[in-house]
Motif scaffolding. Structure first.
Motif, PDB file in Angstrom:
ATOM      1  N   GLU A  23       0.824  -1.211   0.000  1.00  8.43           N
ATOM      2  CA  GLU A  23       0.000   0.000   0.000  1.00  8.43           C
ATOM      3  C   GLU A  23       0.858   1.261   0.000  1.00  8.43           C
ATOM      4  OE1 GLU A  23      -0.157  -2.385   2.366  1.00  8.43           O
ATOM      5  OE2 GLU A  23      -1.932  -3.512   1.721  1.00  8.43           O
ATOM      6  N   ILE A  24       2.025   1.175   0.627  1.00  6.68           N
ATOM      7  CA  ILE A  24       2.895   2.354   0.681  1.00  6.68           C
ATOM      8  C   ILE A  24       3.356   2.740  -0.734  1.00  6.68           C
ATOM      9  CG2 ILE A  24       5.031   1.016   1.087  1.00  6.68           C
ATOM     10  CD1 ILE A  24       4.307   4.359   2.771  1.00  6.68           C
ATOM     11  N   ILE A  25       3.463   1.747  -1.611  1.00  6.12           N
ATOM     12  CA  ILE A  25       3.879   2.045  -2.989  1.00  6.12           C
ATOM     13  C   ILE A  25       2.784   2.860  -3.682  1.00  6.12           C
ATOM     14  CG2 ILE A  25       4.602   1.059  -5.211  1.00  6.12           C
ATOM     15  CD1 ILE A  25       5.426  -1.483  -3.669  1.00  6.12           C
ATOM     16  N   ALA A  26       1.531   2.419  -3.520  1.00  6.78           N
ATOM     17  CA  ALA A  26       0.417   3.150  -4.145  1.00  6.78           C
ATOM     18  C   ALA A  26       0.325   4.563  -3.588  1.00  6.78           C
ATOM     19  CB  ALA A  26      -0.887   2.392  -3.924  1.00  6.78           C
ATOM     20  N   ALA A  27       0.573   4.712  -2.286  1.00  6.59           N
ATOM     21  CA  ALA A  27       0.522   6.042  -1.673  1.00  6.59           C
ATOM     22  C   ALA A  27       1.595   6.941  -2.274  1.00  6.59           C
ATOM     23  CB  ALA A  27       0.703   5.927  -0.161  1.00  6.59           C
ATOM     24  N   ALA A  28       2.794   6.388  -2.393  1.00  9.11           N
ATOM     25  CA  ALA A  28       3.899   7.173  -2.939  1.00  9.11           C
ATOM     26  C   ALA A  28       3.628   7.540  -4.406  1.00  9.11           C
ATOM     27  CB  ALA A  28       5.202   6.384  -2.817  1.00  9.11           C
ATOM     28  N   LEU A  29       3.116   6.582  -5.168  1.00 10.58           N
ATOM     29  CA  LEU A  29       2.844   6.842  -6.584  1.00 10.58           C
ATOM     30  C   LEU A  29       1.782   7.918  -6.752  1.00 10.58           C
ATOM     31  CD1 LEU A  29       2.921   3.225  -8.085  1.00 10.58           C
ATOM     32  CD2 LEU A  29       4.719   4.981  -8.147  1.00 10.58           C
ATOM     33  N   ALA A  30       0.771   7.905  -5.882  1.00 12.49           N
ATOM     34  CA  ALA A  30      -0.294   8.906  -5.995  1.00 12.49           C
ATOM     35  C   ALA A  30       0.290  10.318  -5.912  1.00 12.49           C
ATOM     36  CB  ALA A  30      -1.330   8.687  -4.899  1.00 12.49           C
ATOM     37  N   LEU A  31       1.322  10.491  -5.090  1.00 18.30           N
ATOM     38  CA  LEU A  31       1.928  11.819  -4.946  1.00 18.30           C
ATOM     39  C   LEU A  31       2.606  12.277  -6.237  1.00 18.30           C
ATOM     40  CD1 LEU A  31       3.566  11.622  -1.393  1.00 18.30           C
ATOM     41  CD2 LEU A  31       1.319  12.486  -2.024  1.00 18.30           C
ATOM     42  N   THR A  32       2.984  11.317  -7.073  1.00 19.70           N
ATOM     43  CA  THR A  32       3.698  11.688  -8.303  1.00 19.70           C
ATOM     44  C   THR A  32       2.749  12.020  -9.451  1.00 19.70           C
ATOM     45  OG1 THR A  32       3.864   9.447  -9.222  1.00 19.70           O
ATOM     46  CG2 THR A  32       5.574  10.102  -7.658  1.00 19.70           C
ATOM     47  N   VAL A  33       1.470  11.701  -9.296  1.00 23.42           N
ATOM     48  CA  VAL A  33       0.494  12.020 -10.355  1.00 23.42           C
ATOM     49  C   VAL A  33      -0.704  12.745  -9.741  1.00 23.42           C
ATOM     50  CG1 VAL A  33       1.119  10.265 -12.053  1.00 23.42           C
ATOM     51  CG2 VAL A  33      -0.369   9.632 -10.169  1.00 23.42           C
ATOM     52  N   PRO A  34      -0.489  13.964  -9.224  1.00 21.30           N
ATOM     53  CA  PRO A  34      -1.547  14.660  -8.491  1.00 21.30           C
ATOM     54  C   PRO A  34      -2.834  14.769  -9.327  1.00 21.30           C
ATOM     55  CG  PRO A  34       0.500  15.920  -8.444  1.00 21.30           C
ATOM     56  CD  PRO A  34       0.723  14.777  -9.372  1.00 21.30           C
ATOM     57  N   GLY A  35      -3.947  14.605  -8.636  1.00 23.08           N
ATOM     58  CA  GLY A  35      -5.239  14.775  -9.290  1.00 23.08           C
ATOM     59  C   GLY A  35      -5.743  13.533  -9.994  1.00 23.08           C
ATOM     60  N   ARG A  36      -4.911  12.497 -10.099  1.00 25.35           N
ATOM     61  CA  ARG A  36      -5.358  11.302 -10.809  1.00 25.35           C
ATOM     62  C   ARG A  36      -5.249  10.077  -9.904  1.00 25.35           C
ATOM     63  NH1 ARG A  36      -3.365  11.054 -16.939  1.00 25.35           N
ATOM     64  NH2 ARG A  36      -5.184   9.704 -16.997  1.00 25.35           N
ATOM     65  N   PRO A  37      -6.333   9.307  -9.818  1.00 26.18           N
ATOM     66  CA  PRO A  37      -6.247   8.093  -9.001  1.00 26.18           C
ATOM     67  C   PRO A  37      -5.340   7.070  -9.650  1.00 26.18           C
ATOM     68  CG  PRO A  37      -8.359   8.180 -10.146  1.00 26.18           C
ATOM     69  CD  PRO A  37      -7.646   9.468 -10.459  1.00 26.18           C
ATOM     70  N   VAL A  38      -4.547   6.376  -8.847  1.00 23.15           N
ATOM     71  CA  VAL A  38      -3.649   5.349  -9.386  1.00 23.15           C
ATOM     72  C   VAL A  38      -3.842   4.053  -8.598  1.00 23.15           C
ATOM     73  CG1 VAL A  38      -1.703   6.244  -8.011  1.00 23.15           C
ATOM     74  CG2 VAL A  38      -1.247   4.751  -9.968  1.00 23.15           C
ATOM     75  N   LYS A  39      -3.961   2.968  -9.346  1.00 25.38           N
ATOM     76  CA  LYS A  39      -4.256   1.676  -8.720  1.00 25.38           C
ATOM     77  C   LYS A  39      -3.056   0.737  -8.819  1.00 25.38           C
ATOM     78  CE  LYS A  39      -8.257  -0.635  -9.262  1.00 25.38           C
ATOM     79  NZ  LYS A  39      -9.304  -1.549  -9.777  1.00 25.38           N
ATOM     80  N   LEU A  40      -2.795   0.068  -7.703  1.00 21.15           N
ATOM     81  CA  LEU A  40      -1.792  -0.998  -7.685  1.00 21.15           C
ATOM     82  C   LEU A  40      -2.502  -2.265  -7.228  1.00 21.15           C
ATOM     83  CD1 LEU A  40       1.244  -1.675  -8.028  1.00 21.15           C
ATOM     84  CD2 LEU A  40       1.515  -1.234  -5.581  1.00 21.15           C
ATOM     85  N   LEU A  41      -2.437  -3.276  -8.063  1.00 22.98           N
ATOM     86  CA  LEU A  41      -3.145  -4.521  -7.772  1.00 22.98           C
ATOM     87  C   LEU A  41      -2.132  -5.649  -7.830  1.00 22.98           C
ATOM     88  CD1 LEU A  41      -5.848  -6.045  -7.443  1.00 22.98           C
ATOM     89  CD2 LEU A  41      -6.143  -5.910  -9.917  1.00 22.98           C
ATOM     90  N   TRP A  42      -2.043  -6.418  -6.779  1.00 30.57           N
ATOM     91  CA  TRP A  42      -1.067  -7.513  -6.722  1.00 30.57           C
ATOM     92  C   TRP A  42      -1.557  -8.710  -7.533  1.00 30.57           C
ATOM     93  CZ3 TRP A  42       2.608  -4.765  -5.844  1.00 30.57           C
ATOM     94  CH2 TRP A  42       3.647  -4.960  -4.949  1.00 30.57           C
ATOM     95  N   SER A  43      -0.663  -9.323  -8.250  1.00 29.20           N
ATOM     96  CA  SER A  43      -0.975 -10.595  -8.899  1.00 29.20           C
ATOM     97  C   SER A  43      -0.856 -11.685  -7.839  1.00 29.20           C
ATOM     98  CB  SER A  43       0.027 -10.871 -10.016  1.00 29.20           C
ATOM     99  OG  SER A  43       1.308 -11.125  -9.451  1.00 29.20           O
ATOM    100  N   ARG A  44      -1.349 -12.874  -8.149  1.00 28.04           N
ATOM    101  CA  ARG A  44      -1.233 -13.961  -7.182  1.00 28.04           C
ATOM    102  C   ARG A  44       0.249 -14.249  -6.874  1.00 28.04           C
ATOM    103  NH1 ARG A  44      -3.495 -15.422  -2.927  1.00 28.04           N
ATOM    104  NH2 ARG A  44      -5.402 -14.825  -4.007  1.00 28.04           N
ATOM    105  N   ALA A  45       1.090 -14.163  -7.890  1.00 31.95           N
ATOM    106  CA  ALA A  45       2.511 -14.429  -7.644  1.00 31.95           C
ATOM    107  C   ALA A  45       3.089 -13.387  -6.682  1.00 31.95           C
ATOM    108  CB  ALA A  45       3.279 -14.435  -8.961  1.00 31.95           C
TER     109      ALA A  45
END
Lengths: 799, 155
Positions: free
Chosen positions: A283-305
């Motif tokens: 989740e910390i990765i998604a939080a950090a990424l959101a800061l780099t693209v202000p105003g746009r939602p960004v999703k990180l979804l884990w694969s089973r692997a």
């Protein structure tokens, strides 16, 4: 199955904290309040939420090496790919984070420490483009020597996973050893160990090993972040710990101007957690990424692997045990050394080691005790919380060893356990005293249920039947100031909304919280709504882990309900001039013992007040708030002995027994019957307790019978999927499961309740190992106890 | 990439849309058509949480391409909610607190619906066979099997 019949009420020591008062809702198996939503397929999980066409997707660049220095990262090709919005590397985020030990970065900066570690991320308009982009990032590595084994990691010439350990900040009850791979060393020294061994008639020493395991919640981790123009970061996460996540996000990203008030975490239903969604992982990765693209939602979804190799795993453990026992069957000394493979980062996992170290005596009175629980860094994926939190691992060795020693001395292993079982008031390994416990009732009920002492024969001559019975205990592992809180609001029609941040992770928290409020306020469960948290709306809860929320969050809800009741009674006393002590709540009315015809309906006043004789209105919306913190707890003790302090709030105890059929030729095992008795203090909803017992047992048996994480010599996980890492299907159910509920009230629990979620899986490993020995005479000392191992051991024994 | 026009019946309504040849049915249902009851759990047909009915038979929508649905009748739990056996199952599942986290529930319920629509007197073994492809990590399966048995008895 009539669950009420299964509940044992011991004759002694079972005083209800509300003696004399009849409970009407608490203790009933009411249907889950989230039942219909889930059964209709309407329940929303994080990845089900819609964010519109502007949603961006992230994919990761991951380390192919277990240990390497990052020489360079070239993102130029990825940046040029049509549809790629941003490529992010570790250089952007230089703040370390962690729950108990700050040893991680959002992205690996100069060093990668396990195969699969995140090095960079590509954010794109489409998930396929993001993946393609990640493939275009070129990272140059210089491979470093790696260490994959917790015992080898202690050798002098072992590579150091964290050479800068000295500079890491951590909670005051951790004791890292800089210059080594030891991240934390929990020591317990109690009594006189040497004397204990001198007093023993039999001393036995052996080593038991437990591999790593994966949670395998069916829902993979997912997180969506949105950083908006007001400077607010909103995170939607599949989490057991929304408030802990908010804290870690705010602390880790504070250099971007974020404070706690700016960070909002919304957690919808989660598709299973088992500890794997506690704390902060991806989740910390998604939080950090959101800061780099202000105003746009960004999703990180884990694969089973990724779910397998880059969330927490259960720690591997090598347990060296030396125990002394007298002829009479008393444990005179226990020297227990636990070597934990905690992986590349131990920010959460070190607390597993701590928890196990405090409690590795098991539920027995051991006066002469030495425990060394050592948290070791390795170059395998990070480990952390997993249902059982270290107890499954040490119990495998301890409960195997106890049965072996009892047999060696010609003693009955169950009677042996009964004799040594801990009692209320006994001194715990760290010096505090044991809470009320129904462990003896549990042993007795299980002993009867599995017809202990009666040898059974299989109808098939190739098969043998073995029996085993073991005991277990577990305490919530939490910081001493972990707290819970609740808001409760009445509505115009007398219905109630309860706001808590305990998570519904499948265990039935929402239902149980409604039952507690219902009991206090006489409002039916059907008129109470409790939902999953949003940190802006709902009050604080530390985390939903450690089987503590029925107790902690339940206490907060009970206090909130009691506060609302006080407000109601105060108001009625003031307006109707009735003595408060004569007033009571019944069937959604305020009634009066001295005035039988008085009955004031909640819906007539809980929002709009009561009209006085002069036509004015008194009162206003009825609300309540409740806070609970275990104010008696303390984690500070002598680092060399572990004595002092009160790190654990209480223990839930129990016993489990098994009748196991083993095929002598193939080693195949069939569980004919398993019985588990657990003292949950008070079963607020017996059906939900049964759910924990039946589900926890199967999860536990899978870890003994077939689950196992396999790594190659380069530290790569070989079985990161459900084809190669088998979890049970319906075909793997035991023939019969008998849940037994014991109720010896926890004095500070809501209606006497204490936790039960993890306890049901922790006795499984020694149950199987002991029953296999009883059936076919071979002792397996390493998990998993697979049919192959059993068959080969039987074959070897014949020679 | 070349786009394909496909048409199919989704929960009784005709839908037509453009997809890429590599688009997976599960992703199209969830991402383009707003159907969220089938979940992604493993992306390789192991877990059964993406189960949907295609022409009356359960399939793993994570292993089906969207173009394969062209002309077919697809039913997800959103659509099956009105079917007789689904409703009977749901009633017992609710009464018996058969699910915990609920993530596997849509897949399990569709597998059980398929069974009972074809065999209203299944044995316990039939029931287990029918849901053996649906992984559940919470319940230990016992309450699910019991609820299906009870649904059969109470028909």
């Amino acid at each position: 199955m009539d669950l009420q019949k299964l509940i044992t009420k011991p004759k002694k020591g079972a005083k209800s904290i509300r003696a004399g008062e009849e409970l009407t809702v608490v203790g009933q198996s009411v249907p889950r309040i989230d039942g219909w939503e889930k059964i209709k397929g309407a329940a929303k999980y994080t990845d089900d939420l819609e964010f519109g066409p502007g949603l961006l997707y992230a994919a990761l660049v991951e380390s192919p090496f277990a240990h390497a220095r990052i020489k360079s990262i070239d993102i130029s090709k990825a940046e040029k790919l049509h549809g790629v919005v941003k490529v992010v590397t570790g250089g952007n985020f230089t703040q370390k984070f962690g729950l108990y030990m700050n040893d991680r970065y959002v992205f690996a900066t100069d060093t990668v420490r396990f195969v699969g570690e995140q090095v960079a991320a590509v954010v794109a308009t489409d998930p396929k483009i993001a993946l393609r982009g990640a493939g275009l990032v070129k990272v140059e590595y210089e491979e470093l020597p790696a260490v994959m084994d917790a015992v080898k990691a202690l050798e002098k010439d072992s590579p150091l996973v964290h050479p800068d350990l000295k500079s890491y900040t951590h909670v005051p009850w951790f004791f890292p050893k800089p210059g080594t791979n030891i991240a934390h060393w929990r020591k317990i020294r109690k009594g006189d160990l040497a004397k204990g061994f001198r007093d023993a008639d039999l001393v036995m020493e052996d080593t038991y090993s437990v591999p790593r395991y994966a949670h395998c919640a069916i829902e993979p981790h997912s997180a969506i972040g949105l950083y908006d123009a007001s400077g607010r970061l909103t995170m939607w996460t599949s989490s057991q710990s929304p408030f802990t996540q908010r804290h870690v996000f705010a602390e880790t990203l504070k250099s971007f101007g974020l404070s706690h008030k700016d960070v909002r975490v919304i957690s919808t239903y989660i598709g299973g957690g088992f500890g794997g969604k506690a704390g902060v992982t991806m989740e910390i990765i998604a939080a950090a990424l959101a800061l780099t693209v202000p105003g746009r939602p960004v999703k990180l979804l884990w694969s089973r692997a990724q779910e397998f190799y880059n969330t927490y795993q259960r720690l591997g453990c090598t347990a060296k045990i030396k125990m002394g026992v007298s002829k009479a069957g008393k444990i005179t000394a226990l020297d227990f050394k636990l070597h934990w493979d905690a992986g590349a980062y131990v920010e959460y996992g070190a607390n597993v080691v701590n928890a196990a170290g405090l409690s590795a005596s098991g539920p027995y009175k051991v006066d002469n005790l030495s425990i060394d629980s050592m948290c070791t860094y390795t170059n395998l994926p990070p480990c952390g919380a997993y249902r059982g939190f270290g107890y499954s691992e040490f119990l495998f060795g301890l409960e195997s060893h106890i049965t072996r020693m009892a047999r060696e001395l010609g003693l009955d292993p169950v009677e042996f356990r009964m004799k040594n079982a801990i009692k209320e008031g006994d001194t715990l390994p760290y010096g505090a005293h044991m809470n009320p416990t129904g462990i003896r009732d549990a042993i007795e009920r299980v002993r009867k249920e599995i017809r202990w002492g009666v040898k059974e024969k299989s109808k098939d001559p190739k098969k043998a039947i073995g029996k085993a019975q073991v005991c277990f205990w577990k305490s919530p592992a939490m910081p001493p100031n972990a707290s819970s809180s609740a808001f409760l609001k009445f509505n115009e029609d007398g219905s109630i909304n309860i706001l808590v941040s305990g998570m519904e992770i499948g265990q039935g928290l929402l239902t149980v919280m409604a039952q507690i409020a219902s009991e206090v306020l006489s409002v039916p469960v059907s008129k109470i709504r409790v939902e999953t948290p949003d940190t802006d709306r709902n009050p604080y809860e530390w985390q939903t882990v450690g089987s503590h929320v029925t107790w902690g969050c339940g206490n907060a809800v009970k206090r909130a309900a009691l506060e609302a009741r006080e407000r109601i009674l105060d108001l009625v006393q003031r307006v109707h001039c009735l003595d408060k002590s004569a007033l009571y709540l019944e069937d959604q009315h305020v009634k009066c013992r001295t005035k039988p015809d008085f009955a004031l309906r909640f819906s007539d006043f809980v929002i709009n007040g009561i009209q006085a004789e002069d036509h004015t209105f008194k009162g206003g919306p009825i609300m309540g708030s409740g806070v609970f913190m275990p104010e008696f707890a303390s984690a500070i003790s002598d680092p060399e002995t572990g004595q002092g302090g009160h790190p654990n709030v209480h223990y839930t105890t129990g016993s489990a027994g098994i009748i196991l059929e083993v095929d002598r030729e193939t080693g195949k095992m069939k569980i004919k019957k398993v019985a588990l008795a657990v003292d949950c203090g008070k079963a607020i909803n017996p059906d939900l307790v049964r759910g924990q017992i039946v589900g926890g047992l199967l999860q536990g048996f899978a870890t003994v019978l077939y689950e196992d994480m396999r790594y190659n010599e380069k530290g790569r996980l070989l079985n990161p999927n459900f084809s190669d890492y088998k979890i049970p299907t319906v075909m793997d159910m035991p023939d019969q499961v008998v849940p037994i509920i014991i109720e010896v009230a926890q004095p500070d629990g809501p209606f006497g309740a204490r936790g039960v979620g993890e306890h049901t899986m922790i006795p499984c490993a020694p149950l199987i190992a002991n029953a296999v020995e009883d059936a076919v005479g071979v002792r397996i000392k390493s998990m998993p106890v697979t049919k192959e191992k059993v068959a080969l051991a039987v074959k070897a024994a014949k020679k | 990439m070349k786009q394909h026009n496909i048409q199919f019946w989704l929960n009784g309504e005709k839908v037509s849309l453009q997809v890429e040849p590599s688009d997976v049915l599960l992703d199209v249902l969830r991402g383009k058509l707003g159907i969220k009851s089938p979940k992604a759990g493993c992306d390789r047909g192991d877990c059964g949480t993406c189960t949907v009915l295609m022409n009356g038979k359960t399939i793993r929508s994570c292993l089906a391409l969207a173009v394969e649905a062209d002309g077919a009748e697809i039913v997800t739990l959103e659509g099956a909610n009105s079917r007789k056996w689904t409703q009977r199952l749901q009633k017992t599942f609710h009464e018996k607190n058969a699910f915990q986290c609920g993530f596997c529930a849509p897949g399990v319920i569709l597998s059980a619906t398929e069974l009972l629509e074809n065999n209203s007197r299944p044995t316990t073994h039939d029931i287990k066979e029918a849901i053996a492809g649906n992984l559940c990590r919470c319940t230990g399966y016992e309450p699910i099997v019991e609820a299906i048995e009870e649904t059969v008895k109470g028909k």
